[in-house]
Each structure stands twice: as C-alpha cells, then as structure tokens.
Motif scaffolding. Structure first.
Motif, PDB file in Angstrom:
ATOM      1  N   TYR A 141       0.854  -1.184   0.000  1.00  0.00           N
ATOM      2  CA  TYR A 141       0.000   0.000   0.000  1.00  0.00           C
ATOM      3  C   TYR A 141       0.894   1.240   0.000  1.00  0.00           C
ATOM      4  N   PHE A 142       0.641   2.110  -0.963  1.00  0.00           N
ATOM      5  CA  PHE A 142       1.425   3.335  -1.112  1.00  0.00           C
ATOM      6  C   PHE A 142       0.574   4.543  -0.808  1.00  0.00           C
ATOM      7  N   CYS A 143       1.145   5.413  -0.013  1.00  0.00           N
ATOM      8  CA  CYS A 143       0.584   6.731   0.197  1.00  0.00           C
ATOM      9  C   CYS A 143       1.327   7.690  -0.735  1.00  0.00           C
ATOM     10  N   ALA A 144       0.645   8.704  -1.200  1.00  0.00           N
ATOM     11  CA  ALA A 144       1.277   9.698  -2.066  1.00  0.00           C
ATOM     12  C   ALA A 144       0.626  11.045  -1.818  1.00  0.00           C
ATOM     13  N   SER A 145       1.344  12.086  -2.182  1.00  0.00           N
ATOM     14  CA  SER A 145       0.760  13.426  -2.096  1.00  0.00           C
ATOM     15  C   SER A 145       1.091  14.189  -3.365  1.00  0.00           C
ATOM     16  N   SER A 146       0.292  15.226  -3.627  1.00  0.00           N
ATOM     17  CA  SER A 146       0.458  16.018  -4.842  1.00  0.00           C
ATOM     18  C   SER A 146       0.172  17.472  -4.532  1.00  0.00           C
ATOM     19  N   PRO A 147       0.960  18.377  -5.117  1.00  0.00           N
ATOM     20  CA  PRO A 147       0.747  19.799  -4.836  1.00  0.00           C
ATOM     21  C   PRO A 147      -0.518  20.359  -5.485  1.00  0.00           C
ATOM     22  N   SER A 148      -1.036  19.625  -6.466  1.00  0.00           N
ATOM     23  CA  SER A 148      -2.238  20.092  -7.150  1.00  0.00           C
ATOM     24  C   SER A 148      -2.947  18.859  -7.655  1.00  0.00           C
ATOM     25  N   ARG A 149      -3.901  19.078  -8.527  1.00  0.00           N
ATOM     26  CA  ARG A 149      -4.637  17.929  -9.035  1.00  0.00           C
ATOM     27  C   ARG A 149      -4.095  17.453 -10.377  1.00  0.00           C
TER      28      ARG A 149
END
Lengths: 112, 114
Positions: A89-97
C-alpha cells in the motif's frame, strides 16, 4: 527529511484482525492518495483526499476506511482483514490535481 | 474511460545500449502524461511529465520521452543505460475530468545485462 513517510513498512497479521497504516507528508501538499499494488505490480488508486475532503473512493470495500485529521496526514484503517488484502500500500501526495505525485516507501501488508 | 497500455512486460538491454519503453494511452483530449520509476522495495519516483508545449520532454537520470498525439504514445527513451537503471517503469495519465485520479499502466520491468 522524508517527504512522504508511511508506517509501518512491514505488517504481518492474521485474518480477521483490524490494522492501520499511517501516512504523513511534510511537503505542504493539498492532495493525498492511497494506492494498492498487487503481486503483479499493478497499481490501483483507492482513495484521494483534497484538503481533508474525500474526493475519490474507487469501489473499495467498506472494510477500508481512510481518515485525514489534517491535510498533512492520511491514514488507512482496515477492518476484518482478508487474505486478498495482502499487497503493498502506497501513500502519495500532490501539490495540485495535475497528477505529479510524491510517493512514500510503501507498506507491505501480509495477511496470514 | 482513460487507460494506459504498456505492451512490454519485461525488457532486457545491455549496459550502455539505448532503451525505449513503450506507452500508449486512451483519452479524448490532451492528457497529462507521466513516467515513474520504482526501484526494488521502493516507492515510485517521477522521471518526467508532459502537460503541453514541446512534445519532447527531458527528465531526471538522462531520460526523455516524446508525446505523439497521432499515435497516442508517450515512449520513454534513454541513449545509454546504466546498471542502476534496472527497475520497474510505469507510464501514467491523469484526466481533466477527474484530475486527482492517476491511472497507471501495468509497468515494464527493465533488466540490464552486464
């Protein structure tokens, strides 16, 4: 300084148990995700949050419940674990969509 | 529905040889396209991205990719591979209609022959 950190890295548990995976990002991003990678390396989105609000729930069994206490954290709680839940399971984040995502190291969940 | 196809499951190239990994997408408008790399036991790292403009994009680690609308392709290239390039490579697309949904291809595993 780890940008997206997940804990634990490995998780071995018995069927029927309840477990949680934690994710934190220190990048100041608004959007966070959970992805599941199966044994064939196929990556599938599970959830997406934007500013603590759930915006994508990809037909995931309701045994999986994400929780975002603030925009830097997105935890994943799994009830009544099944053998088929074994995956990374990977968590990720993004500065925008726009999809440029920063990934954590992954949590390898093994259900026995 | 949007989709990404990586036709090659596994590719082996010799160290120092050139590399091309194929990616085809299915999407009505111009998509946002990405290549990510996953080293063994690691998370995914962004190699490069295409949003608009110049169809040849440069990325990290000496990689580049070319967007070809007529072929619905976004192939990844490197002129000379190094042993450290051995990894799993994923092509991905994000749609405008659901901009937080990254759709990944099935991945191509790259092995390097010494």
């Amino acid at each position: 300084d780890t940008a997206v950190s997940q804990t634990p890295k490995y998780l071995v548990t018995q069927m029927g148990n309840d477990k949680s995976i934690k994710c934190e990002q220190n990048l100041g991003h608004d959007t966070m995700y959970w992805y599941k990678q199966d044994s064939k390396k196929f990556l599938k989105i599970m959830f997406s949050y934007n500013n603590k609000e759930l915006i994508i729930n990809e037909t995931v069994p309701n045994r999986f419940s994400p929780k975002s206490p603030d925009k830097a954290h997105l935890n994943l709680h799994i009830n009544s674990l099944e053998l088929g839940d074994s995956a990374v399971y990977f968590c990720a984040s993004s500065p925008s969509r726009d999809g440029e995502a920063f990934f954590g190291q992954g949590t390898r969940l093994t259900v026995v | 529905a949007q989709s990404v196809t990586q036709p090659d499951i596994h590719i082996t190239v010799s160290e120092g040889a050139s590399l091309e990994l194929r990616c085809n997408y299915s999407y009505g408008a111009t998509p946002y396209l990405f290549w990510y790399v996953q080293s063994p036991g690691q998370g995914l790292q962004l190699l490069l991205k295409y949003f608009s403009g110049d169809t040849l994009v440069q990325g990290i680690k000496g990689f580049e990719a070319e967007f070809k609308r007529s072929q619905s392709s976004f192939n990844l290239r490197k002129p000379s591979v190094h042993w450290s390039d051995a990894a799993e490579y994923f092509c991905a697309v994000v749609s405008y209609s659901s901009a937080s949904k990254i759709i990944f291809g099935s991945g191509t595993r790259l092995s390097i022959r010494p």
